[in-house]
Each structure stands twice: as C-alpha cells, then as structure tokens.
Write a protein that holds these residues in place. Structure first.
Motif, PDB file in Angstrom:
ATOM      1  N   GLY A 118     -18.887  -6.591  10.625  1.00 54.63           N
ATOM      2  CA  GLY A 118     -18.600  -5.825  11.669  1.00 54.63           C
ATOM      3  C   GLY A 118     -17.492  -4.885  11.382  1.00 54.63           C
ATOM      4  N   ARG A 119     -16.614  -5.430  10.514  1.00 53.50           N
ATOM      5  CA  ARG A 119     -15.336  -5.054  10.021  1.00 53.50           C
ATOM      6  C   ARG A 119     -15.012  -5.306   8.412  1.00 53.50           C
ATOM      7  NH1 ARG A 119     -11.409  -8.663   9.750  1.00 53.50           N
ATOM      8  NH2 ARG A 119      -9.825  -6.951   9.537  1.00 53.50           N
ATOM      9  N   VAL A 120     -14.199  -4.570   7.867  1.00 54.00           N
ATOM     10  CA  VAL A 120     -13.764  -4.823   6.571  1.00 54.00           C
ATOM     11  C   VAL A 120     -12.601  -4.385   6.302  1.00 54.00           C
ATOM     12  CG1 VAL A 120     -14.887  -3.216   5.620  1.00 54.00           C
ATOM     13  CG2 VAL A 120     -14.252  -4.799   4.056  1.00 54.00           C
ATOM     14  N   VAL A 121     -11.634  -4.849   5.472  1.00 46.39           N
ATOM     15  CA  VAL A 121     -10.399  -4.208   4.964  1.00 46.39           C
ATOM     16  C   VAL A 121     -10.358  -4.334   3.524  1.00 46.39           C
ATOM     17  CG1 VAL A 121      -7.710  -4.860   4.636  1.00 46.39           C
ATOM     18  CG2 VAL A 121      -9.059  -5.600   6.596  1.00 46.39           C
ATOM     19  N   LEU A 122     -10.088  -3.041   3.189  1.00 48.43           N
ATOM     20  CA  LEU A 122     -10.228  -2.685   1.671  1.00 48.43           C
ATOM     21  C   LEU A 122      -8.687  -2.605   1.095  1.00 48.43           C
ATOM     22  CD1 LEU A 122     -11.051  -1.297  -1.029  1.00 48.43           C
ATOM     23  CD2 LEU A 122     -10.789   1.044   0.161  1.00 48.43           C
ATOM     24  N   TRP A 123      -8.376  -3.497   0.300  1.00 46.52           N
ATOM     25  CA  TRP A 123      -6.915  -3.701   0.080  1.00 46.52           C
ATOM     26  C   TRP A 123      -6.848  -3.031  -1.325  1.00 46.52           C
ATOM     27  CZ3 TRP A 123      -2.881  -5.603   2.648  1.00 46.52           C
ATOM     28  CH2 TRP A 123      -1.624  -5.950   2.058  1.00 46.52           C
ATOM     29  N   GLU A 124      -5.884  -2.092  -1.547  1.00 42.45           N
ATOM     30  CA  GLU A 124      -5.834  -1.402  -2.724  1.00 42.45           C
ATOM     31  C   GLU A 124      -4.502  -1.831  -3.647  1.00 42.45           C
ATOM     32  OE1 GLU A 124      -6.865   2.051  -4.833  1.00 42.45           O
ATOM     33  OE2 GLU A 124      -8.388   0.417  -4.161  1.00 42.45           O
ATOM     34  N   GLY A 125      -4.818  -2.629  -4.602  1.00 40.59           N
ATOM     35  CA  GLY A 125      -3.655  -3.604  -5.583  1.00 40.59           C
ATOM     36  C   GLY A 125      -3.112  -2.670  -6.493  1.00 40.59           C
ATOM     37  N   HIS A 126      -1.858  -2.295  -6.477  1.00 46.96           N
ATOM     38  CA  HIS A 126      -1.385  -1.376  -7.430  1.00 46.96           C
ATOM     39  C   HIS A 126       0.034  -1.985  -7.857  1.00 46.96           C
ATOM     40  CE1 HIS A 126      -3.888   2.183  -6.996  1.00 46.96           C
ATOM     41  NE2 HIS A 126      -4.267   1.761  -5.889  1.00 46.96           N
ATOM     42  N   SER A 127       0.736  -1.652  -8.897  1.00 49.18           N
ATOM     43  CA  SER A 127       2.003  -1.883  -9.380  1.00 49.18           C
ATOM     44  C   SER A 127       2.388  -0.753 -10.243  1.00 49.18           C
ATOM     45  CB  SER A 127       1.978  -3.157 -10.302  1.00 49.18           C
ATOM     46  OG  SER A 127       1.542  -3.116 -11.330  1.00 49.18           O
ATOM     47  N   ILE A 128       3.861  -0.845 -10.608  1.00 43.98           N
ATOM     48  CA  ILE A 128       4.425   0.432 -11.299  1.00 43.98           C
ATOM     49  C   ILE A 128       5.858   0.171 -11.490  1.00 43.98           C
ATOM     50  CG2 ILE A 128       5.396   1.690  -9.161  1.00 43.98           C
ATOM     51  CD1 ILE A 128       4.768   4.215 -10.348  1.00 43.98           C
ATOM     52  N   ARG A 129       6.277   0.488 -12.568  1.00 44.55           N
ATOM     53  CA  ARG A 129       7.498   0.379 -13.087  1.00 44.55           C
ATOM     54  C   ARG A 129       8.748   0.569 -12.056  1.00 44.55           C
ATOM     55  NH1 ARG A 129       8.529   0.130 -18.734  1.00 44.55           N
ATOM     56  NH2 ARG A 129      10.894   0.490 -18.321  1.00 44.55           N
ATOM     57  N   GLY A 171      16.165   6.745  -8.043  1.00 45.12           N
ATOM     58  CA  GLY A 171      16.560   5.464  -7.923  1.00 45.12           C
ATOM     59  C   GLY A 171      15.544   4.340  -8.186  1.00 45.12           C
ATOM     60  N   GLN A 172      15.571   3.171  -7.654  1.00 41.52           N
ATOM     61  CA  GLN A 172      14.788   1.919  -7.745  1.00 41.52           C
ATOM     62  C   GLN A 172      13.854   1.891  -6.669  1.00 41.52           C
ATOM     63  OE1 GLN A 172      16.369  -1.626  -9.434  1.00 41.52           O
ATOM     64  NE2 GLN A 172      15.239  -2.848  -8.056  1.00 41.52           N
ATOM     65  N   LEU A 173      12.417   1.732  -6.789  1.00 41.52           N
ATOM     66  CA  LEU A 173      11.468   1.497  -5.924  1.00 41.52           C
ATOM     67  C   LEU A 173      11.669   0.408  -5.217  1.00 41.52           C
ATOM     68  CD1 LEU A 173       8.991   3.367  -5.154  1.00 41.52           C
ATOM     69  CD2 LEU A 173       7.475   1.651  -6.537  1.00 41.52           C
ATOM     70  N   PRO A 174      11.297   0.279  -3.768  1.00 36.08           N
ATOM     71  CA  PRO A 174      11.455  -0.891  -3.174  1.00 36.08           C
ATOM     72  C   PRO A 174      10.250  -1.802  -3.516  1.00 36.08           C
ATOM     73  CG  PRO A 174      11.363   0.922  -1.657  1.00 36.08           C
ATOM     74  CD  PRO A 174      11.223   1.616  -2.910  1.00 36.08           C
ATOM     75  N   ASP A 175      10.467  -3.063  -3.587  1.00 37.01           N
ATOM     76  CA  ASP A 175       9.617  -4.181  -4.116  1.00 37.01           C
ATOM     77  C   ASP A 175       8.147  -4.143  -3.710  1.00 37.01           C
ATOM     78  OD1 ASP A 175      11.765  -5.191  -5.337  1.00 37.01           O
ATOM     79  OD2 ASP A 175      12.418  -6.819  -3.507  1.00 37.01           O
TER      80      ASP A 175
END
Length: 259
Positions: free
Chosen positions: A141-152, A161-165
């Motif tokens: 009846g419902r679903v969560v799509l979780w997009e997992g990414h990472s970057i320098r 500057g520096q990206l938040p964690d």
C-alpha cells in the motif's frame, strides 16, 4: 550479463544505488583519458554500506554494473540539467567533478552514441526500478524509495567548502510525505556525531524527483554521504571501523522508513 542487479525483498523499502557501478566497457574506455578510466567519481562502496542493512531489514536493493561515466542513471534521459545555472556533470558527461575532461580530444560521444547508451543502460535500470516500486506498493500500500549516494567531502566545482556528513534530499518536500521528512530530520538532529542538512546542495536527483509520489504511496528520499566518514578519499580504501559506526546511523534512518 545484465547491466544491473536486483535483490527483491519483502519490506516496503527499495534501496537504489545508481552510482555504485564502476565498470566501463572497453570500447568506451579506450577513448577516455587514463584518469577517467578509473571512474574516480563513483559512489565508492555504497553497496558494501547498504547491503547488510538491506538484508537485516528485508529491503530490496537495485544497483548498476556500469559507471556513471557510461551514463548517469540519476539524470533525465533527455539530458536536462538538475540544477540550472550551476556547473554540473550530465547524462553522458564529458567532464568529471573537478571539471577535467574525460575523453581524448575528438573522441567525445556523439548524440547517436548517447542514445545507444540510454537504451542499453539507462532504460533497463529504470524499468526495473519502476516495476519493483509497483510490486512493493501493490503489496504494502506504500513504499519508500531510498536513493543511496556518496561523494568526496570537498568538490569545489559543485559546492563551497566541506559538505555536511549527511545530505538528505526530498526535492524540497515534494518527493515524500511531510511526516516522514520530519521524523528523519528529528533523528538526525538527535545525534551529535554527524553534521547534516536537509534539501541543501543536494535536493535529490532525477530518480528522487521523478518517482517520489507521496499522494500515490511512493515516498522518495535521497541521502548523499560525505565519503570521508567511511573510506579514504584519496586511495578509495574502505575503512571498516568508520563504516560500521556510519552504518548504525543509516540503519536508524532506514528503520524509520520501514515503519
């Protein structure tokens, strides 16, 4: 061999890892510069981070084999910019995250080649993504799509500057229900180990924006992780000690989604 792998789970959660792949077909690699052949802008080790959590939670996992340098699965197939007015890489990019050329002069992909890559790599991934989302939504009846990414953590071409964690994106609240975003944000606020931002530089790419339809029971969230929290950004080596701590925080977020 398929251009992607899909593990079908039983929980109402699909983890998509569209930049996990690093393979570049030889016919493409031989026209690229030596540094580009290393696929340095890969979201390194995100499969290794997420797959144990997916197994524990019963989530589905979809990930490609090919590098984002072949075709970027998180871009629209027509090549429209995600962040108009900002310099960025594209659907079949000719530059990397530092603005460097990926191809030898004169060997850049033509429009016809770009379309072939869309047909061979982009469409099968999105077909699988659509079908798995519909299967899970129909069942739960419902679903969560979780997009997992990472970057320098530092990419001057893309951000200052520096990206938040932790960089949580919900297309400014359009791709998931308000309650889910509030719960995820509250969980991040309740911990002190990692810095975070919601809908900052990374608001969610094409997949988050296109598939997130909370009114139809599909909630999409993107998490962009700063890579220094689980790996060495220069050697690309996985740091097991750092990663295990990070996984505990990610698992809390995913459990909220399942609940």
């Amino acid at each position: 061999m398929s251009n992607y792998t899909l593990h079908r789970g039983t929980a109402p959660l699909l983890i998509s890892l569209p930049h996990d792949g690093s393979a570049i077909p030889e016919a493409i690699a031989e026209r690229m510069l030596p540094t580009a052949r290393r696929s340095v802008d890969t979201d390194w080790h995100v499969g290794r981070l997420y797959e144990p959590l997916a197994t524990a939670l019963g989530a589905s996992v979809l990930k490609p084999v090919a590098s984002r340098y072949v075709v970027d699965l998180n871009r629209p197939a027509d090549g429209q910019a995600l962040y108009p007015g900002r310099r960025e890489t594209g659907l079949v990019s000719t530059i990397g995250f530092h603005g460097e050329s990926l191809y030898r002069d004169g060997d850049e992909p033509t429009a016809a080649e770009i379309q072939r890559r869309v047909n061979e790599f982009w469409r099968p991934y999105h077909d699988a993504l659509s079908q798995e989302l519909e299967r899970l939504r129909a069942e739960h009846g419902r679903v969560v799509l979780w997009e997992g990414h990472s970057i320098r953590s530092r990419v001057p071409m893309l951000f200052d500057g520096q990206l938040p964690d932790f960089n949580l994106g919900t297309a400014d609240g359009a791709s998931c229900g308000a309650a889910l975003q509030e719960q995820l944000q509250a969980l991040l606020q309740g911990q002190s180990r990692y810095s975070f931002v919601v809908n900052g530089r990374f608001k969610g790419g094409y997949i988050t924006r296109h598939y997130g339809r909370p009114d139809r029971g599909v909630h999409a969230v993107q998490l962009e992780l700063a890579q220094l929290n689980y790996m060495d950004e220069d050697s690309f080596a996985y740091d097991e000690a750092k990663a295990s701590v990070l996984q505990a925080s990610i698992e809390q977020l995913l459990r909220l989604c399942v609940a």
